[in-house]
Design a protein around this motif. Structure first.
Motif, PDB file in Angstrom:
ATOM      1  N   TYR A   1     -11.193  46.763  28.603  1.00 40.35           N
ATOM      2  CA  TYR A   1     -10.559  45.629  27.924  1.00 40.35           C
ATOM      3  C   TYR A   1      -9.035  45.764  27.922  1.00 40.35           C
ATOM      4  O   TYR A   1      -8.308  44.772  28.032  1.00 40.35           O
ATOM      5  CB  TYR A   1     -11.078  45.510  26.493  1.00 40.35           C
ATOM      6  N   ARG A   2      -8.557  46.986  27.788  1.00 35.21           N
ATOM      7  CA  ARG A   2      -7.110  47.189  27.770  1.00 35.21           C
ATOM      8  C   ARG A   2      -6.477  46.748  29.088  1.00 35.21           C
ATOM      9  O   ARG A   2      -5.437  46.087  29.103  1.00 35.21           O
ATOM     10  CB  ARG A   2      -6.793  48.660  27.490  1.00 35.21           C
TER      11      ARG A   2
ATOM     12  N   ASP B   1       0.070  44.639  15.198  1.00 40.49           N
ATOM     13  CA  ASP B   1      -0.269  45.032  16.571  1.00 40.49           C
ATOM     14  C   ASP B   1      -0.395  43.808  17.466  1.00 40.49           C
ATOM     15  O   ASP B   1      -0.878  42.752  17.030  1.00 40.49           O
ATOM     16  CB  ASP B   1      -1.609  45.772  16.615  1.00 40.49           C
ATOM     17  N   THR B   2       0.020  43.975  18.709  1.00 40.48           N
ATOM     18  CA  THR B   2      -0.375  43.002  19.715  1.00 40.48           C
ATOM     19  C   THR B   2      -1.772  43.402  20.180  1.00 40.48           C
ATOM     20  O   THR B   2      -2.252  44.499  19.855  1.00 40.48           O
ATOM     21  CB  THR B   2       0.590  42.995  20.909  1.00 40.48           C
ATOM     22  N   LEU B   3      -2.418  42.549  20.962  1.00 40.26           N
ATOM     23  CA  LEU B   3      -3.766  42.878  21.435  1.00 40.26           C
ATOM     24  C   LEU B   3      -3.733  44.143  22.296  1.00 40.26           C
ATOM     25  O   LEU B   3      -4.628  44.995  22.212  1.00 40.26           O
ATOM     26  CB  LEU B   3      -4.333  41.695  22.232  1.00 40.26           C
ATOM     27  N   ARG B   4      -2.677  44.255  23.086  1.00 46.67           N
ATOM     28  CA  ARG B   4      -2.520  45.441  23.945  1.00 46.67           C
ATOM     29  C   ARG B   4      -2.353  46.703  23.107  1.00 46.67           C
ATOM     30  O   ARG B   4      -2.963  47.737  23.371  1.00 46.67           O
ATOM     31  CB  ARG B   4      -1.316  45.228  24.859  1.00 46.67           C
TER      32      ARG B   4
ATOM     33  N   ALA C   1      -4.792  50.165  22.559  1.00 44.97           N
ATOM     34  CA  ALA C   1      -4.232  51.498  22.795  1.00 44.97           C
ATOM     35  C   ALA C   1      -4.335  52.375  21.548  1.00 44.97           C
ATOM     36  O   ALA C   1      -4.673  53.562  21.624  1.00 44.97           O
ATOM     37  CB  ALA C   1      -2.779  51.372  23.238  1.00 44.97           C
ATOM     38  N   ARG C   2      -4.077  51.774  20.376  1.00 41.23           N
ATOM     39  CA  ARG C   2      -4.024  52.543  19.138  1.00 41.23           C
ATOM     40  C   ARG C   2      -5.392  52.769  18.498  1.00 41.23           C
ATOM     41  O   ARG C   2      -5.494  53.471  17.499  1.00 41.23           O
ATOM     42  CB  ARG C   2      -3.094  51.822  18.146  1.00 41.23           C
TER      43      ARG C   2
END
Length: 276
Positions: free
Chosen positions: A141-142, A172-175, A179-180
């Motif tokens: 998904y990332r 947060d952004t979706l990206r 990641a986080r």
């Protein structure tokens, strides 16, 4: 002489298949008590067209001759026990250790047939696979989000605009969310920090299949907790069920060399010749 004719001649005349002492019941089971050892593995394997058989092997033989103790059609507990208890009790009492999976049926078989054997559950590959499944889905998904974000940035640049990614409730952004979220997916929900709980809620809202796979892991973790005593037995001799898995691979290779199984009894006869 063509291959089929040669095989027919071997089966009916050259080999001793017709006089094989296991032939009458080979379709249901083959049994070799003489191959009993102190350390066993029990597992299931597909011999033909998905038909499952339960196989018991002597781990000390390391996949060589004398490895097969029993091959039994199906996985029904009572059927397996009925065959294995044909072997003398004193012989079965010699078994010191048996490795198996978490299935309750396997544990019942081991307890009934080998009451003095220490049971060792091999759970490491299960845990590893579930961890990898969660993380691989997150990474997939990332990359999709990165690809879509790059397209949006390019489109904005062509229009002379400044691209700004949409922010979620926690900033947060979706990206960034994907990641986080890496570390929280390695934890159980009761160990999440406040920020991780918020991030997990957003992640699962955006990607429901990650939620599904994650809670599948939680179920596996609970199963591990329920079987922890047998799992901890690993540390006595560091035994795993890898021998059974390796033997399954040998069976698949053996089957492939004969281009499948036409006559199950004859296939088991040839398998026994090599490994029993």
């Amino acid at each position: 002489m063509d291959g089929k004719q040669l095989q027919s001649q071997y089966k009916d005349h050259l080999s001793d298949f017709q006089n094989w002492d296991q032939r009458a019941h080979a379709q249901e089971y083959i049994l070799y008590p003489k191959n009993m050892g102190y350390h066993l593995c029990i597992d299931e394997t597909a011999l033909s067209k998905g038909d499952l058989y339960t196989i018991l092997i002597n781990r000390d033989k390391r996949g060589r001759k004398g490895s097969i103790i029993a091959v039994i059609q199906g996985t029904k507990t009572d059927d397996i026990i009925a065959v294995l208890t044909k072997m003398p009790q004193e012989l079965r009492n010699q078994v010191k250790e048996i490795t198996l999976d978490m299935a309750g049926s396997m544990q019942k078989i081991a307890k009934t047939c080998f009451p003095r054997a220490m049971q060792v559950i091999d759970r490491f590959h299960v845990q590893k696979l579930v961890y990898e499944a969660v993380q691989e889905l997150r990474i997939t998904y990332r990359w999709q989000v990165i690809k879509e974000e790059n397209k949006a940035m390019k489109a904005a640049k062509e229009k002379g605009e400044v691209y700004k990614a949409e922010e979620l409730e926690n900033g947060d952004t979706l990206r960034q969310l994907l990641a986080r979220s890496r570390y929280l997916l390695f934890k159980s929900p009761d160990k999440w920090t406040k920020s991780q709980k918020i991030r997990a809620e957003l992640l699962f809202k955006q990607f429901e299949d990650i939620k599904h796979v994650y809670y599948t892991f939680t179920t596996v973790a609970n199963s591990i907790e329920n079987h922890y005593e047998r799992i901890l037995n690993f540390f006595v001799n560091r035994s795993t069920n890898a021998a059974a898995e390796a033997f399954n691979a040998k069976i698949k290779a053996f089957r492939a060399s004969f281009r499948g199984v036409v006559d199950m009894s004859f296939f088991l006869f040839r398998l026994a010749k090599v490994y029993a």
